[in-house]
Design an enzyme around this catalytic site. Structure first.
Site, PDB file in Angstrom:
ATOM      1  N   HIS A 139     139.195 -17.014  15.449  1.00 13.64           N
ATOM      2  CA  HIS A 139     138.745 -17.612  16.703  1.00 13.64           C
ATOM      3  C   HIS A 139     138.527 -19.107  16.547  1.00 13.64           C
ATOM      4  CE1 HIS A 139     135.044 -16.918  14.434  1.00 13.64           C
ATOM      5  NE2 HIS A 139     134.456 -17.815  15.191  1.00 13.64           N
TER       6      HIS A 139
ATOM      7  N   ASP B  96     135.700 -21.706  17.968  1.00 14.39           N
ATOM      8  CA  ASP B  96     134.333 -21.513  18.448  1.00 14.39           C
ATOM      9  C   ASP B  96     134.205 -21.765  19.949  1.00 14.39           C
ATOM     10  OD1 ASP B  96     133.127 -20.697  16.089  1.00 14.39           O
ATOM     11  OD2 ASP B  96     132.566 -22.729  15.483  1.00 14.39           O
TER      12      ASP B  96
ATOM     13  N   HIS C 272     139.110 -20.079  12.588  1.00 17.65           N
ATOM     14  CA  HIS C 272     138.522 -19.628  11.332  1.00 17.65           C
ATOM     15  C   HIS C 272     138.159 -18.152  11.416  1.00 17.65           C
ATOM     16  CE1 HIS C 272     135.167 -21.074  13.816  1.00 17.65           C
ATOM     17  NE2 HIS C 272     134.396 -20.207  13.190  1.00 17.65           N
TER      18      HIS C 272
ATOM     19  N   ARG D 165     124.632 -22.764  11.936  1.00 13.06           N
ATOM     20  CA  ARG D 165     125.656 -23.623  12.528  1.00 13.06           C
ATOM     21  C   ARG D 165     125.055 -24.523  13.589  1.00 13.06           C
ATOM     22  NH1 ARG D 165     129.853 -20.559  15.995  1.00 13.06           N
ATOM     23  NH2 ARG D 165     128.590 -21.297  17.761  1.00 13.06           N
TER      24      ARG D 165
END
Length: 317
Positions: free
Chosen positions: A112, A114, A268, A283
């Site tokens: 995906h 983000d 990623h 994150r």
């Protein structure tokens, strides 16, 4: 100072606090940066060197950043641009920090980009390791620019005009049928508490480099003009080109590691191969622009209002 990239040159003042070394890790993407202590006090020259390396290598890694906590992590990320909230739907207990946790061997185990289900797709993600398993739990990145560049001309002619609908109802965190909840802290209902859908060009123009990049990943619901069966076949055709091994780099996490990637030119995948051991990452995300197609048309929201996600200054003032 040694920089493997020849496309972006760091300012001379970056040398003031010692040398910076950028060591390329793969032919397609990835570099490890040495000689930089991340934080809100990073000087402008060194910040420019880091950003140049990021734009060139798409994902960069820093070892030994044990001094970082949530505050200093956010202070560094904010040097790169205004921050988003932690997540469009999940209440993380923090305005800016998304805790990505797992204790049953699962992670974001789906390719995906983000938060591609909103109109302003994030520009940069900065991820730091907090708790690591004894084995497994690596993360893999893929270069969506080189994937586009490698398309045969007939396929490129198709995708240059193609649009896709992205939605969080296809969120990677909801697609693991073996578990009742996608994260140790959040439920499926948390992730889907508000549904977002956005029309994105499959090929968008990077706002800083001008490169053309494929905007896909497993938030994609369908392609405009194609039925569900055709959309699945087309998605797999394109996605397989993005994630072929020659177009990826894999990072084995160690305590104190930080990864930073350009969300506009990568996908990623966090590998869920660590059994029942705990794993926690944190994150922080830098706001991005609305993607723009080759012919200049911007992405548009179909469902949901994501304006709060990119207005962190109003939320924490």
């Amino acid at each position: 100072m040694t920089i493997t990239s020849h496309r972006f040159d760091a300012p001379a003042e970056a040398l003031a606090d010692g040398p910076i070394t950028v060591r390329q890790l793969g032919g397609s993407l990835g570099a490890e940066i040495e000689g930089v202590r991340l934080g809100g006090d990073l000087g402008p020259g060194r910040l420019a060197a880091v950003r140049a390396a990021l734009l060139r290598h798409k994902v960069v890694f820093f070892r030994g950043q044990h001094h970082l906590d949530d505050e200093s992590h956010a202070d560094f990320a904010e040097l790169l641009g205004p921050l988003t909230t932690a997540h469009p739907t999940v209440n993380t207990g923090s305005a800016r920090v998304l805790r990505v946790t797992a204790n049953r061997g699962m992670a974001a185990n789906s390719w995906h980009t983000d938060v591609s289900f909103v109109d302003r797709v994030p520009a940069i993600s900065v991820l730091r390791s907090v708790v690591l398993p004894d084995f497994g739990g690596n993360t893999v990145w893929a270069n969506t620019v080189t994937a586009y560049d490698g398309l045969p001309e007939p396929l490129r002619a198709l995708v240059d005009r193609l649009w896709a609908v992205h939605t969080n109802s296809y969120d990677y965190a909801q697609r693991d049928e073996e578990h009742d909840q996608p994260d140790a802290n959040y439920t499926r209902e948390d992730f889907a508490s508000q549904i977002f859908e956005t029309r994105h060009p499959v090929v968008h123009v990077h706002p800083e480099t001008g490169e053309r990049s494929l905007l896909l990943g497993n938030f994609v619901k369908s392609f405009e003009g194609f039925g569900s069966t055709e959309s699945i076949a087309l998605f797999n055709l394109l996605q397989n080109r993005i994630t072929k091994l020659e177009n990826t780099v894999r990072w084995r996490w160690a305590p104190g590691d930080v990864a930073m990637w350009d969300n506009r030119s990568t996908q990623h995948y966090a590998v869920a191969d660590f059994d029942h051991q705990p794993r926690e990452m944190r994150r922080i995300t830098v706001q991005g622009d609305v993607p723009v197609s080759i012919d200049g048309r911007p992405s548009t929201m179909v469902a949901g209002d994501a304006s709060a996600y990119t207005r962190i200054d109003e939320l924490i003032s």
